[in-house]
Design a protein around this motif. Structure first.
Motif, PDB file in Angstrom:
ATOM      1  N   SER A  63       0.850  -1.199   0.000  1.00 24.91           N
ATOM      2  CA  SER A  63       0.000   0.000   0.000  1.00 24.91           C
ATOM      3  C   SER A  63       0.881   1.242   0.000  1.00 24.91           C
ATOM      4  O   SER A  63       2.096   1.157   0.222  1.00 24.91           O
ATOM      5  CB  SER A  63      -0.898   0.039   1.243  1.00 24.91           C
ATOM      6  OG  SER A  63      -0.103   0.269   2.396  1.00 24.91           O
ATOM      7  N   THR A  65       0.636   3.556   2.250  1.00 23.98           N
ATOM      8  CA  THR A  65       0.997   3.778   3.652  1.00 23.98           C
ATOM      9  C   THR A  65       2.256   2.988   4.000  1.00 23.98           C
ATOM     10  O   THR A  65       3.184   3.521   4.607  1.00 23.98           O
ATOM     11  CB  THR A  65      -0.174   3.354   4.571  1.00 23.98           C
ATOM     12  OG1 THR A  65      -1.378   3.920   4.067  1.00 23.98           O
ATOM     13  CG2 THR A  65       0.045   3.817   5.987  1.00 23.98           C
ATOM     14  N   LEU A  68       5.384   4.610   2.413  1.00 23.79           N
ATOM     15  CA  LEU A  68       5.926   5.744   3.169  1.00 23.79           C
ATOM     16  C   LEU A  68       6.608   5.266   4.448  1.00 23.79           C
ATOM     17  O   LEU A  68       7.692   5.734   4.809  1.00 23.79           O
ATOM     18  CB  LEU A  68       4.800   6.731   3.507  1.00 23.79           C
ATOM     19  CG  LEU A  68       4.176   7.463   2.314  1.00 23.79           C
ATOM     20  CD1 LEU A  68       2.888   8.164   2.737  1.00 23.79           C
ATOM     21  CD2 LEU A  68       5.164   8.485   1.734  1.00 23.79           C
ATOM     22  N   THR A  89      -3.515  16.739   4.481  1.00 26.47           N
ATOM     23  CA  THR A  89      -3.171  15.576   3.680  1.00 26.47           C
ATOM     24  C   THR A  89      -4.053  14.453   4.155  1.00 26.47           C
ATOM     25  O   THR A  89      -4.771  14.573   5.160  1.00 26.47           O
ATOM     26  CB  THR A  89      -1.679  15.206   3.837  1.00 26.47           C
ATOM     27  OG1 THR A  89      -1.397  14.026   3.070  1.00 26.47           O
ATOM     28  CG2 THR A  89      -1.298  14.943   5.286  1.00 26.47           C
ATOM     29  N   PHE A  90      -4.019  13.349   3.425  1.00 27.60           N
ATOM     30  CA  PHE A  90      -4.683  12.145   3.904  1.00 27.60           C
ATOM     31  C   PHE A  90      -3.917  11.673   5.130  1.00 27.60           C
ATOM     32  O   PHE A  90      -2.689  11.766   5.185  1.00 27.60           O
ATOM     33  CB  PHE A  90      -4.671  11.092   2.787  1.00 27.60           C
ATOM     34  CG  PHE A  90      -5.388   9.836   3.160  1.00 27.60           C
ATOM     35  CD1 PHE A  90      -6.695   9.866   3.635  1.00 27.60           C
ATOM     36  CD2 PHE A  90      -4.769   8.606   3.037  1.00 27.60           C
ATOM     37  CE1 PHE A  90      -7.361   8.703   3.986  1.00 27.60           C
ATOM     38  CE2 PHE A  90      -5.427   7.433   3.382  1.00 27.60           C
ATOM     39  CZ  PHE A  90      -6.723   7.485   3.858  1.00 27.60           C
ATOM     40  N   ALA A  92      -2.845   9.059   6.238  1.00 28.09           N
ATOM     41  CA  ALA A  92      -1.801   8.041   6.094  1.00 28.09           C
ATOM     42  C   ALA A  92      -0.392   8.630   6.160  1.00 28.09           C
ATOM     43  O   ALA A  92       0.541   7.953   6.612  1.00 28.09           O
ATOM     44  CB  ALA A  92      -1.978   7.287   4.780  1.00 28.09           C
ATOM     45  N   THR A  93      -0.216   9.872   5.718  1.00 25.83           N
ATOM     46  CA  THR A  93       1.110  10.498   5.781  1.00 25.83           C
ATOM     47  C   THR A  93       1.598  10.521   7.227  1.00 25.83           C
ATOM     48  O   THR A  93       2.741  10.147   7.522  1.00 25.83           O
ATOM     49  CB  THR A  93       1.062  11.939   5.232  1.00 25.83           C
ATOM     50  OG1 THR A  93       0.243  11.995   4.076  1.00 25.83           O
ATOM     51  CG2 THR A  93       2.450  12.453   4.901  1.00 25.83           C
ATOM     52  N   VAL A 153       4.092  16.613   0.692  1.00 24.14           N
ATOM     53  CA  VAL A 153       3.015  15.867   0.021  1.00 24.14           C
ATOM     54  C   VAL A 153       2.728  16.525  -1.320  1.00 24.14           C
ATOM     55  O   VAL A 153       2.451  17.732  -1.387  1.00 24.14           O
ATOM     56  CB  VAL A 153       1.737  15.854   0.893  1.00 24.14           C
ATOM     57  CG1 VAL A 153       0.621  15.078   0.196  1.00 24.14           C
ATOM     58  CG2 VAL A 153       2.031  15.255   2.271  1.00 24.14           C
ATOM     59  N   ASP A 179       5.793  12.237  -0.357  1.00 24.10           N
ATOM     60  CA  ASP A 179       4.517  11.530  -0.426  1.00 24.10           C
ATOM     61  C   ASP A 179       3.965  11.783  -1.832  1.00 24.10           C
ATOM     62  O   ASP A 179       3.370  12.821  -2.111  1.00 24.10           O
ATOM     63  CB  ASP A 179       3.542  12.018   0.647  1.00 24.10           C
ATOM     64  CG  ASP A 179       2.224  11.229   0.631  1.00 24.10           C
ATOM     65  OD1 ASP A 179       1.899  10.641  -0.417  1.00 24.10           O
ATOM     66  OD2 ASP A 179       1.525  11.216   1.660  1.00 24.10           O
ATOM     67  N   CYS A 181       1.810   9.816  -3.349  1.00 26.83           N
ATOM     68  CA  CYS A 181       0.654   8.917  -3.480  1.00 26.83           C
ATOM     69  C   CYS A 181      -0.421   9.460  -4.419  1.00 26.83           C
ATOM     70  O   CYS A 181      -1.261   8.719  -4.896  1.00 26.83           O
ATOM     71  CB  CYS A 181       0.064   8.626  -2.109  1.00 26.83           C
ATOM     72  SG  CYS A 181       1.095   7.514  -1.143  1.00 26.83           S
ATOM     73  N   GLN A 182      -0.394  10.789  -4.673  1.00 27.38           N
ATOM     74  CA  GLN A 182      -1.377  11.375  -5.589  1.00 27.38           C
ATOM     75  C   GLN A 182      -0.701  11.936  -6.834  1.00 27.38           C
ATOM     76  O   GLN A 182      -1.288  12.769  -7.528  1.00 27.38           O
ATOM     77  CB  GLN A 182      -2.142  12.515  -4.876  1.00 27.38           C
ATOM     78  CG  GLN A 182      -2.843  12.072  -3.606  1.00 27.38           C
ATOM     79  CD  GLN A 182      -3.726  13.150  -3.001  1.00 27.38           C
ATOM     80  OE1 GLN A 182      -3.816  14.268  -3.498  1.00 27.38           O
ATOM     81  NE2 GLN A 182      -4.406  12.813  -1.921  1.00 27.38           N
ATOM     82  N   TYR A 211      -3.906   2.550  -4.778  1.00 26.84           N
ATOM     83  CA  TYR A 211      -5.309   2.405  -4.386  1.00 26.84           C
ATOM     84  C   TYR A 211      -6.159   2.624  -5.639  1.00 26.84           C
ATOM     85  O   TYR A 211      -5.800   3.457  -6.474  1.00 26.84           O
ATOM     86  CB  TYR A 211      -5.598   3.462  -3.307  1.00 26.84           C
ATOM     87  CG  TYR A 211      -6.980   3.409  -2.736  1.00 26.84           C
ATOM     88  CD1 TYR A 211      -7.325   2.463  -1.770  1.00 26.84           C
ATOM     89  CD2 TYR A 211      -7.956   4.320  -3.144  1.00 26.84           C
ATOM     90  CE1 TYR A 211      -8.602   2.430  -1.235  1.00 26.84           C
ATOM     91  CE2 TYR A 211      -9.235   4.276  -2.610  1.00 26.84           C
ATOM     92  CZ  TYR A 211      -9.550   3.329  -1.659  1.00 26.84           C
ATOM     93  OH  TYR A 211     -10.810   3.284  -1.140  1.00 26.84           O
ATOM     94  N   LYS A 214      -6.567   6.090  -7.386  1.00 27.24           N
ATOM     95  CA  LYS A 214      -5.424   6.953  -7.733  1.00 27.24           C
ATOM     96  C   LYS A 214      -5.234   6.984  -9.248  1.00 27.24           C
ATOM     97  O   LYS A 214      -5.797   6.147  -9.956  1.00 27.24           O
ATOM     98  CB  LYS A 214      -4.150   6.445  -7.042  1.00 27.24           C
ATOM     99  CG  LYS A 214      -4.269   6.340  -5.511  1.00 27.24           C
ATOM    100  CD  LYS A 214      -4.366   7.696  -4.831  1.00 27.24           C
ATOM    101  CE  LYS A 214      -4.916   7.615  -3.423  1.00 27.24           C
ATOM    102  NZ  LYS A 214      -3.973   7.667  -2.349  1.00 27.24           N
ATOM    103  N   ALA A 222      -2.285  -1.699  -3.263  1.00 22.67           N
ATOM    104  CA  ALA A 222      -0.911  -1.822  -3.735  1.00 22.67           C
ATOM    105  C   ALA A 222      -0.197  -0.482  -3.565  1.00 22.67           C
ATOM    106  O   ALA A 222      -0.839   0.570  -3.464  1.00 22.67           O
ATOM    107  CB  ALA A 222      -0.870  -2.241  -5.206  1.00 22.67           C
ATOM    108  N   TYR A 339      -9.407  17.882   2.458  1.00 22.78           N
ATOM    109  CA  TYR A 339      -9.990  16.956   3.410  1.00 22.78           C
ATOM    110  C   TYR A 339     -10.809  17.772   4.399  1.00 22.78           C
ATOM    111  O   TYR A 339     -10.453  18.922   4.641  1.00 22.78           O
ATOM    112  CB  TYR A 339      -8.872  16.180   4.107  1.00 22.78           C
ATOM    113  CG  TYR A 339      -8.159  15.282   3.074  1.00 22.78           C
ATOM    114  CD1 TYR A 339      -8.606  13.999   2.794  1.00 22.78           C
ATOM    115  CD2 TYR A 339      -7.079  15.785   2.348  1.00 22.78           C
ATOM    116  CE1 TYR A 339      -7.986  13.221   1.831  1.00 22.78           C
ATOM    117  CE2 TYR A 339      -6.459  14.993   1.380  1.00 22.78           C
ATOM    118  CZ  TYR A 339      -6.930  13.718   1.124  1.00 22.78           C
ATOM    119  OH  TYR A 339      -6.336  12.964   0.158  1.00 22.78           O
TER     120      TYR A 339
END
Ligand SMILES: *Cc1c(COP(=O)(O)O)cnc(C)c1O
Length: 408
Positions: A63, A65, A68, A89-90, A92-93, A153, A179, A181-182, A211, A214, A222, A339
């Motif tokens: 993932s 998460t 990171l 941020t989400f 998870a960071t 991020v 980060d 992730c996005q 995810y 994304k 993943a 968020y």
């Protein structure tokens, strides 16, 4: 647009319909070889994604998460030390930071890009910390702990302003974990090095999420770490696989954090389309810009000349946000808030001792920002309808306020 006029926030069905044969073939070959863990699909995807990100190494994990967390651990972020990130941020960071054994702390974001404000980072380091050149450590004066890492991020698909962040990190001897992730495929123009860089290639390492929602999504969970450092890559390979250096020989205590072969195979199929999908998102973003430019109440996303966003999300700053959100929902138009609560005000981080008002830009973002439908299959007609609904919402507001002020 679907038959009932519903405009979805994301479309995760169409790409899977288009690629169905290829995706099913991946599943079939996984079944026939029973190669569920590791193997050529994982190796192949890692090689191709490293190439896509312009990095020497890519390590598939379970993932974003985990990506990171493993990156922070492999970088040797000290237990109990401070790792800095942003409040918007989400979550998870911050989870990755705590779960790597460090303490998350925050610096506020830039009001135009909503990514880490390098000036705020500088202020934090200059006013709240002391740098000891003998041990090459930055110590937080009040908390009496070292600051060891910074996690910018790349929010909504746009990279943080990395030049000044990297410069500060060098000066204060901090590890930089992006980060990303996005931000699969987002780019940054370094004024310092006079060239474009891909997300994931500028820090010591970066975490990506695959995810499903994304820009590059698996059909399940993943993630991946990218890095240019061979030793970091080796350590992350161990961390994701119970600390094994070879089968049943465990050098460190690790985790079960591998990338499934099936997901890797699926990601290989989709990676071939990522640049095209990102380009379609950029085109949709410029259509939004055109269609919304006459609506004064809507603040459009800001893309600095040094950034190429891949528009993971299309986020506008609006007045009367919650009312507009309800209105869009009533009109069957997808929407989201990224968020609603900044991380420093989330329950698990109350012990850090922050209050409302501590990070005003991030807090305002949580009140004002609204995400509109954004995905590669979003059509021009759909965008016309979305933006008309928004324009009419504010036109009606203006009429009401004119009537009200006229009645006074
Ligand atoms: C999605 C995301 C993550 C976490 O990724 P998972 O794969 O869901 O664990 C971390 N940070 C940001 C900014 C994200 O958007």
């Amino acid at each position: 647009m679907s038959l009932n006029g519903q405009i979805p926030f994301v479309d995760l069905v169409t790409p899977h319909q288009e690629l169905e044969e290829e995706l099913v073939a991946v599943f079939r070959s996984t079944l026939r070889t029973a190669g569920f863990i590791g193997g050529p699909m994982v190796d192949g995807f890692e090689r191709e994604f490293a190439q896509f990100c312009d990095t020497n190494f890519c390590i598939g994990v379970s993932s974003g998460t985990d990506a990171l967390r493993f990156a922070l651990m492999a970088a040797g972020v000290e237990q109990q030390s401070i790792a800095l990130t942003v409040p918007n941020t989400f979550i998870a960071t911050a989870e990755a930071i705590s779960q790597a054994g460090a303490r998350p702390d925050f610096v506020d974001v830039d009001p135009a890009t909503y990514t880490m404000d390098p000036d705020k980072l500088r202020q934090y380091l200059e006013t709240q910390c002391d740098y000891d050149p003998h041990i090459r450590k930055t110590i937080h004066k009040k908390l009496c702990r070292p600051v060891t890492a910074v996690v910018p991020v790349h929010l909504y698909g746009q990279m943080a302003d990395m030049d000044p962040i990297l410069e500060l990190a060098t000066r204060y001897n901090l590890t930089v974990i992006e980060d990303a992730c996005q931000a699969h495929g987002a780019e940054y123009f370094s004024r310092k090095q006079n060239r474009w860089f891909k997300a994931g290639s500028m820090g010591h390492a970066a975490g990506f999420s695959f995810y499903p929602g994304k820009n590059l999504g698996a059909c399940g969970e993943a993630g991946a770490v990218t890095t240019n450092h061979e030793q970091m890559a080796a350590k992350i390979r161990m961390l994701r696989d119970h600390g094994q250096s070879k089968k049943y020989y465990h050098d460190i205590e690790g985790y079960n954090g591998r990338l499934d072969a099936l997901q890797a195979g699926i990601l290989q199929v989709k990676l071939k389309h990522l640049s095209d999908w990102n380009q379609k998102r950029r085109e949709a973003a410029s259509r939004y810009k055109e269609l919304l430019s006459s609506v004064d109440e809507v603040g459009l996303p800001f893309e600095p000349t040094w950034a190429k966003s891949i528009f993971h999300l299309y986020v506008v700053a609006v007045g009367e946000r919650n009312e507009l959100l309800d209105h869009l929902r009533a009109e069957n138009i997808g929407q989201g808030i990224h968020y609603p609560v900044p991380v420093h005000l989330q329950k698990p981080y109350q012990s850090l001792g922050y209050w409302e008002g501590d990070f005003p830009i991030a807090e305002r973002a949580c009140r004002n920002l609204l995400s509109l439908p954004m995905h590669p299959y979003l059509s021009g007609e759909e965008q016309i309808r979305i933006t008309q609904v928004i324009a009419r919402f504010y036109a009606a507001k203006r009429t009401t306020s004119v009537v009200l002020s006229g009645a006074r």
